[in-house]
Scaffold this active site. Structure first.
Site, PDB file in Angstrom:
ATOM      1  N   ARG A   1     -12.366 -44.640   9.599  1.00 11.59           N
ATOM      2  CA  ARG A   1     -11.092 -43.925   9.787  1.00 11.59           C
ATOM      3  C   ARG A   1     -11.254 -42.708  10.702  1.00 11.59           C
ATOM      4  NH1 ARG A   1      -7.576 -46.300   5.983  1.00 11.59           N
ATOM      5  NH2 ARG A   1      -8.732 -47.012   4.179  1.00 11.59           N
TER       6      ARG A   1
ATOM      7  N   HIS B   1      -6.707 -47.010  13.986  1.00  8.64           N
ATOM      8  CA  HIS B   1      -8.137 -47.262  14.174  1.00  8.64           C
ATOM      9  C   HIS B   1      -8.423 -48.569  14.924  1.00  8.64           C
ATOM     10  CE1 HIS B   1      -7.909 -44.197  11.136  1.00  8.64           C
ATOM     11  NE2 HIS B   1      -7.348 -45.038  10.282  1.00  8.64           N
TER      12      HIS B   1
ATOM     13  N   ASP C   1      -1.291 -48.077  24.382  1.00  8.48           N
ATOM     14  CA  ASP C   1      -0.739 -48.344  25.713  1.00  8.48           C
ATOM     15  C   ASP C   1       0.774 -48.154  25.738  1.00  8.48           C
ATOM     16  OD1 ASP C   1      -3.272 -48.946  26.651  1.00  8.48           O
ATOM     17  OD2 ASP C   1      -3.006 -51.123  26.569  1.00  8.48           O
TER      18      ASP C   1
ATOM     19  N   HIS D   1      -1.119 -37.883   9.880  1.00 14.19           N
ATOM     20  CA  HIS D   1      -1.648 -38.686   8.771  1.00 14.19           C
ATOM     21  C   HIS D   1      -1.485 -37.905   7.480  1.00 14.19           C
ATOM     22  CE1 HIS D   1      -3.445 -41.605  11.462  1.00 14.19           C
ATOM     23  NE2 HIS D   1      -3.846 -40.584  12.193  1.00 14.19           N
ATOM     24  N   LEU D   2      -1.145 -38.612   6.435  1.00 17.13           N
ATOM     25  CA  LEU D   2      -1.012 -37.984   5.121  1.00 17.13           C
ATOM     26  C   LEU D   2      -2.368 -37.502   4.621  1.00 17.13           C
ATOM     27  CD1 LEU D   2       1.299 -40.769   3.841  1.00 17.13           C
ATOM     28  CD2 LEU D   2       1.968 -38.367   3.799  1.00 17.13           C
ATOM     29  N   SER D   3      -3.353 -38.371   4.738  1.00 17.58           N
ATOM     30  CA  SER D   3      -4.692 -38.054   4.232  1.00 17.58           C
ATOM     31  C   SER D   3      -5.550 -37.448   5.344  1.00 17.58           C
ATOM     32  CB  SER D   3      -5.355 -39.335   3.704  1.00 17.58           C
ATOM     33  OG  SER D   3      -5.539 -40.265   4.753  1.00 17.58           O
TER      34      SER D   3
ATOM     35  N   TYR E   1      -2.331 -41.065  -1.309  1.00 15.68           N
ATOM     36  CA  TYR E   1      -1.175 -40.817  -0.438  1.00 15.68           C
ATOM     37  C   TYR E   1      -0.047 -40.030  -1.085  1.00 15.68           C
ATOM     38  CZ  TYR E   1      -3.653 -44.217   2.412  1.00 15.68           C
ATOM     39  OH  TYR E   1      -4.606 -44.847   3.153  1.00 15.68           O
TER      40      TYR E   1
HETATM   41  O1  CA2 Z   1      -3.387 -40.995   5.855  1.00 18.56           O
HETATM   42  C1  CA2 Z   1      -2.590 -41.664   6.523  1.00 18.56           C
HETATM   43  O2  CA2 Z   1      -1.430 -41.324   6.723  1.00 18.56           O
HETATM   44  C2  CA2 Z   1      -3.042 -43.018   7.079  1.00 18.56           C
HETATM   45  O3  CA2 Z   1      -2.436 -43.189   8.350  1.00 18.56           O
HETATM   46  C3  CA2 Z   1      -2.551 -44.070   6.108  1.00 18.56           C
HETATM   47  C4  CA2 Z   1      -3.024 -45.473   6.453  1.00 18.56           C
HETATM   48  C5  CA2 Z   1      -4.533 -45.492   6.677  1.00 18.56           C
HETATM   49  O4  CA2 Z   1      -4.931 -46.787   7.084  1.00 18.56           O
HETATM   50  C6  CA2 Z   1      -4.966 -44.467   7.691  1.00 18.56           C
HETATM   51  O5  CA2 Z   1      -6.373 -44.523   7.811  1.00 18.56           O
HETATM   52  C7  CA2 Z   1      -4.549 -43.086   7.266  1.00 18.56           C
HETATM   53  C8  CA2 Z   1      -2.661 -46.445   5.333  1.00 18.56           C
HETATM   54  C9  CA2 Z   1      -1.184 -46.590   5.118  1.00 18.56           C
HETATM   55  C10 CA2 Z   1      -0.971 -47.421   3.895  1.00 18.56           C
HETATM   56  O6  CA2 Z   1      -0.171 -46.686   3.004  1.00 18.56           O
HETATM   57  C11 CA2 Z   1      -0.132 -47.083   1.713  1.00 18.56           C
HETATM   58  C12 CA2 Z   1       0.669 -46.349   0.882  1.00 18.56           C
HETATM   59  C13 CA2 Z   1       0.769 -46.676  -0.438  1.00 18.56           C
HETATM   60  C14 CA2 Z   1       0.051 -47.740  -0.936  1.00 18.56           C
HETATM   61  C15 CA2 Z   1      -0.764 -48.483  -0.103  1.00 18.56           C
HETATM   62  C16 CA2 Z   1      -0.851 -48.157   1.213  1.00 18.56           C
END
Ligand code: CA2
Length: 148
Positions: free
Chosen positions: A114, A83, A90, A103-105, A26
């Protein structure tokens, strides 16, 4: 660009941890830094932004419902709820506002689970895989949509 556009930026569960863990996935930017950059971009583009982060699905639903009376659009990283959450979807639909999902990733280059998003079908667009820059791209796209 009109100065009247108001955008609610919603951050889902665990995004408060950004910059503290999993930097390889991230990145190193904190949520505060992302919000700061977005505030600066919004100012440049003549828009207003409000931010909301919660680790609680119901709190996110409540804030999204409230947005209807103020916002012209919603930019959302639903995080893990992407997900799983019909309720979040809604609530977003009920606002009748344009939604941009970010999304960041790159959620398509990770685990299979995902790859499905409950939010994407009701969003005007999705940006993923570009890290924090994706928020600026998403805001730009949303404001362009509101101008058109
Ligand atoms: O890529 C993204 O922005 C996500 O929305 C991030 C979610 C993940 O469940 C999605 O599949 C993709 C996870 C957010 C949790 O972020 C963290 C950041 C730092 C450390 C741990 C978790």
């Amino acid at each position: 660009m009109s100065d009247s556009h108001r955008v609610l930026v919603v951050h889902g569960p665990n995004l408060n941890l950004l910059g503290t863990r999993e930097p390889e996935v991230y990145g190193t930017a904190t949520l505060e830094e992302i919000n700061g950059d977005l505030t600066a971009a919004a100012k440049e583009w003549g828009a207003e932004v409000e931010f909301f982060q919660s680790n609680h699905e119901g709190a996110l639903v409540d804030r999204i419902q409230e947005a209807q009376s103020w916002a012209d659009g919603i930019l959302i990283n639903p995080a893990g709820l992407t997900h799983t959450s019909v309720s979040l979807r809604d609530a977003l639909v009920a606002t009748e506002l344009p939604i941009v999902e970010v999304h960041l990733s790159n959620i398509f280059a990770r685990e299979e689970f995902r790859r499905h998003s409950f939010i994407s079908p009701i969003a005007i667009g999705v940006i993923c895989g570009f890290g924090p820059m994706g928020y600026g791209l998403a805001l730009n796209a949303l404001l362009e949509h509101l101008e058109s």
